[in-house]
Scaffold this motif. Structure first.
Motif, PDB file in Angstrom:
ATOM      1  N   GLN A  16      13.201  -0.856   1.728  1.00  0.00           N
ATOM      2  CA  GLN A  16      13.172  -1.111   0.477  1.00  0.00           C
ATOM      3  C   GLN A  16      13.224  -1.709  -0.607  1.00  0.00           C
ATOM      4  N   LYS A  48       4.370  12.068  -1.485  1.00  0.00           N
ATOM      5  CA  LYS A  48       5.495  12.106  -0.389  1.00  0.00           C
ATOM      6  C   LYS A  48       4.296  14.770  -0.650  1.00  0.00           C
ATOM      7  N   ALA A 101       5.400  10.115   7.599  1.00  0.00           N
ATOM      8  CA  ALA A 101       5.505  10.140   6.088  1.00  0.00           C
ATOM      9  C   ALA A 101       7.049   8.879   6.018  1.00  0.00           C
ATOM     10  N   SER A 159       6.094  -3.967   3.474  1.00  0.00           N
ATOM     11  CA  SER A 159       5.318  -2.857   4.220  1.00  0.00           C
ATOM     12  C   SER A 159       6.406  -2.792   5.623  1.00  0.00           C
ATOM     13  N   CYS A 201       1.039  -0.753  -0.106  1.00  0.00           N
ATOM     14  CA  CYS A 201      -0.079   0.108  -0.193  1.00  0.00           C
ATOM     15  C   CYS A 201       0.825   1.158  -0.094  1.00  0.00           C
ATOM     16  N   GLY A 215       4.739  -3.864   9.151  1.00  0.00           N
ATOM     17  CA  GLY A 215       4.287  -4.814   9.264  1.00  0.00           C
ATOM     18  C   GLY A 215       2.953  -5.563   9.600  1.00  0.00           C
ATOM     19  N   GLU A 248       1.017  14.728   0.816  1.00  0.00           N
ATOM     20  CA  GLU A 248       0.804  13.885   1.979  1.00  0.00           C
ATOM     21  C   GLU A 248       1.000  15.319   3.198  1.00  0.00           C
ATOM     22  N   ALA A 272       5.148   1.833  -0.023  1.00  0.00           N
ATOM     23  CA  ALA A 272       5.062   0.790  -0.320  1.00  0.00           C
ATOM     24  C   ALA A 272       5.109  -0.214  -1.729  1.00  0.00           C
TER      25      ALA A 272
HETATM   26  C1  F6R Z   1       3.530   7.076   2.947  1.00  0.00           C
HETATM   27  C2  F6R Z   1       3.293   6.255   3.731  1.00  0.00           C
HETATM   28  C3  F6R Z   1       2.343   5.500   3.758  1.00  0.00           C
HETATM   29  C4  F6R Z   1       2.313   3.983   3.547  1.00  0.00           C
HETATM   30  C5  F6R Z   1       0.942   2.795   3.823  1.00  0.00           C
HETATM   31  C6  F6R Z   1       1.722   1.599   3.486  1.00  0.00           C
HETATM   32  O1  F6R Z   1       4.647   8.118   3.415  1.00  0.00           O
HETATM   33  O2  F6R Z   1       4.242   6.405   4.482  1.00  0.00           O
HETATM   34  O3  F6R Z   1       1.766   5.121   2.154  1.00  0.00           O
HETATM   35  O4  F6R Z   1       3.511   3.738   3.277  1.00  0.00           O
HETATM   36  O5  F6R Z   1       0.431   3.008   4.163  1.00  0.00           O
HETATM   37  O6  F6R Z   1       2.604   1.045   5.162  1.00  0.00           O
HETATM   38  P1  F6R Z   1       3.470   0.134   5.292  1.00  0.00           P
HETATM   39  O7  F6R Z   1       4.526   0.925   4.531  1.00  0.00           O
HETATM   40  O8  F6R Z   1       4.393   0.134   7.046  1.00  0.00           O
HETATM   41  O9  F6R Z   1       2.623  -1.267   4.956  1.00  0.00           O
END
Ligand code: F6R
Length: 608
Positions: free
Chosen positions: A407, A485, A399, A347, A300, A350, A488, A303
């Motif tokens: 990653q 970026k 952010a 993620s 999401c 996680g 948000e 990621a």
């Molecule tokens: C944007 C941001 C979010 C995460 C997303 C997934 O700056 O941080 O878009 O990338 O909510 O979160 P994780 O990586 O924790 O699964």
């Protein structure tokens, strides 16, 4: 990122260590512990979970008597969060207690060696190896023993040690992991960061790599690896506690942007051995590798953008078809998944509910799941067949920056690993990519050193109503990330488009003075990108071009240019993302936004 505090002096150590650890809570942790010399031996108290549990266990420290001790908040790397895996780790006999930040890369072979020599281990941590080595090499002198231990360990570390054999001494050392020494009167301190000791002293030594410090209540001696005394100049801290937590920066996001070279180094270096990719964490057999029919990436937000990069990178290097799905959409599209599909879940936390649900669905359909996760022991890590951890340390700003970068670094490692195993890249190509990968932290550092250029550009456009990002191929994925970026944290409306797609509709949104950030890092597509840049210029756009140093001709078309260093095309996203993060950061800062906690957003999204 773990936290270390150490004390030697005249006050009761335990309450002081707990207070110090509290000041390091901002770094993120999953367990905590202390060791104090009580006049006859080392008293150890540790607990999984919040510091409050440890504090309640020892009545705020009142239960533990003694004036020398070490404390630790742990962010799990090797071994899940648990009481046993918490630090301090103690040697077999209980004579040596160790706290450690960082990763001991060769701990498996050292552990094996010690086990063969009769040493019994109780934890899954790499840190226990250090404690056991102290016991094993102890020769009556703490400094000599420390030198023998350091000669054996490889990796990054900040280490604090106390021993019941020398209760008037606290030893510490650092390599690639921060550690400071607090200078007191009749008392001295170590800590991984200034806030932990700021209420006791503002006079600090910063230890450099490979410096060992021997603290007594009334003396501090710093040695190098040749056992020579090093003379250090203290510095006086005049920041307040809140800016000290952010390493002197105004926001965690900026601190985390600046930490990227280090985070990437930590993520890749244990996995690069003699020019080869070593992914001990992946258990795919030769047959498993051969039967992969496609890779499906599930993630999401940012990621997911890493996943979009992964599509280009994995297809190019490993020649396996890749699909990328938003985790929240995957479950509802009746996906075609079976045992031949390798699912790659990405993620930071996680714990993202959509990603976790998609992972479970993929597993139910028979896929094998590898995840790229930052938090050890998280739900996604636990539910995956294999986990490739990013060693970014806790990310506090909502952010993501350093988690994104690590990653991506893991995606490169995985692609090269698969490419090598499947013979889809030559040895020569592998060497070139590995070299490029190793050089990324230095190149990112170079970009960070030009932050004022981005700051200036932000100052010209922070009042914009709309900002567009365009690019092709990997630059398109980067446009999506740059745009996310920006919107948000600065709340400026922004769109990211594949540059070739503009003319199919979006170009109607371009007006006189609209800023279009145009990414043109990919050599192969540079000319095509310039045509798209001309298209938006002709509609009145102001263009900020982002390209590599070799494409100076962009200056003929773009109004402003930011250059990034050159490297292999697939590695360029790792460099391109940094100016995009800085641009978003400075724009948001100039608009006075709450950068670390943007409105309506949460760090970990645990609802679907
Ligand atoms: C944007 C941001 C979010 C995460 C997303 C997934 O700056 O941080 O878009 O990338 O909510 O979160 P994780 O990586 O924790 O699964």
């Amino acid at each position: 990122m773990c936290g270390i505090v150490g004390y030697i002096g005249y006050e009761q150590a335990a309450p002081l260590l707990l207070k110090g650890l509290e000041k390091l809570e901002y770094r993120g942790y999953d367990s905590a512990g202390i060791a104090v010399y009580d006049g006859s031996g080392l008293e150890i108290y540790k607990s999984k979970g919040r510091l409050k549990i440890l504090s309640d266990m020892i009545e705020g420290g009142a239960k533990v008597k003694g004036t020398v001790g070490i404390g630790h908040t742990r962010w799990a790397t090797h071994g899940e969060p648990s009481d046993i895996n918490s630090h301090p780790q103690v040697s077999d006999s209980g004579r040596f207690a160790v706290v450690h930040n960082g990763i001991i890369e060769n701990y498996m072979s050292l552990k094996e060696y010690l086990i063969n020599h009769g040493v019994e281990f109780v934890s899954e941590t790499d840190t226990e190896v250090i404690a056991q080595l102290f016991e094993y090499y102890y020769d009556g002198d703490m400094l000599d023993t420390m030198l023998k231990v350091l000669a054996k360990v490889e990796g990054s570390y900040a280490i604090g040690v106390i021993s019941q054999e020398h209760p008037d001494e606290l030893l510490a050392v650092r390599k690639d992991s921060p550690l400071i020494v607090g200078i007191g009167e009749g008392e001295n301190f170590i800590a991984s960061d200034i806030p932990a000791i700021l209420s006791h002293t503002r006079d600090i030594y910063r230890l450099e790599d490979n410096e060992i410090v021997a603290l007594k209540a009334d003396s501090i001696t710093v040695y190098n690896m040749e056992k020579e005394v090093v003379s250090k100049t203290p510095f006086h801290v005049d920041w307040d506690v809140s800016s000290a937590e952010k390493g002197g920066y105004e926001h965690f996001m900026f601190k985390e942007i600046m930490e990227q070279p280090e985070a990437i180094r930590k993520t890749i270096s244990p996995r690069l051995k003699n020019g080869k990719i070593v992914l001990d964490d992946v258990s795919l057999s030769k047959e498993d590798l051969e039967k992969i029919s496609k890779i499906v990436v599930l993630a999401c937000g940012s990621a997911y953008h890493v996943g979009m990069n992964a599509k280009y990178i994995l297809e190019k290097i490993a020649r396996i078809p890749v699909e990328v799905d938003l985790a929240s959409e995957f479950r509802y599209r009746d996906p075609i998944i079976d045992e031949s599909v390798l699912v790659l879940v990405i993620s930071q936390s996680g714990e993202t509910a959509d990603t976790l649900a998609a992972l479970r669905e993929a597993k139910r359909l028979g896929a094998r799941v590898i995840s790229i996760v930052n938090v050890v022991g998280s739900s996604i890590a636990n539910d995956s067949d294999d986990v490739l951890y990013t060693w970014a340390g806790p990310e506090i700003a909502v952010a993501t920056t350093k988690a994104y970068s690590t990653q991506l670094a893991v995606v490169y490692l995985l692609a090269l690993y698969l490419g090598e195993k499947r013979n889809t890249i030559t040895t020569e190509q592998l060497e070139r990519y590995v070299k490029g990968l190793e050089n990324l932290p230095n190149q990112i550092q170079e970009i960070l050193e030009h932050q004022e250029t981005i700051q200036y550009l932000a100052s010209q456009y922070f009042n914009s109503r709309d900002i567009f990002f365009i690019g092709r191929n990997l630059d398109y994925s980067m446009s999506l990330e740059g745009s996310l970026k920006l919107k948000e944290i600065s709340y400026i409306h922004s769109e990211a488009y594949a540059a070739g797609e503009l003319k199919h509709g979006t170009i109607s949104l371009i007006e006189d003075g609209t800023l279009v950030v145009s990414l043109a890092t990919q050599d192969m597509l540079f000319d095509k990108m310039m045509s798209n840049v001309k298209e938006v210029k002709a509609r009145g756009a102001v263009v900020l071009g982002l390209t590599t140093e070799k494409h100076k001709e962009i200056e003929k078309t773009a109004d402003h240019v930011f250059y990034i260093p050159s490297t292999e095309d697939i590695l360029l996203p790792s460099l391109a993302v940094v100016p995009l993060q800085l641009f978003a950061y400075y724009v948001a800062s100039m608009k006075g936004c709450d950068i670390d906690k943007p409105r309506n957003l949460a760090k970990s999204v645990t609802v679907e």
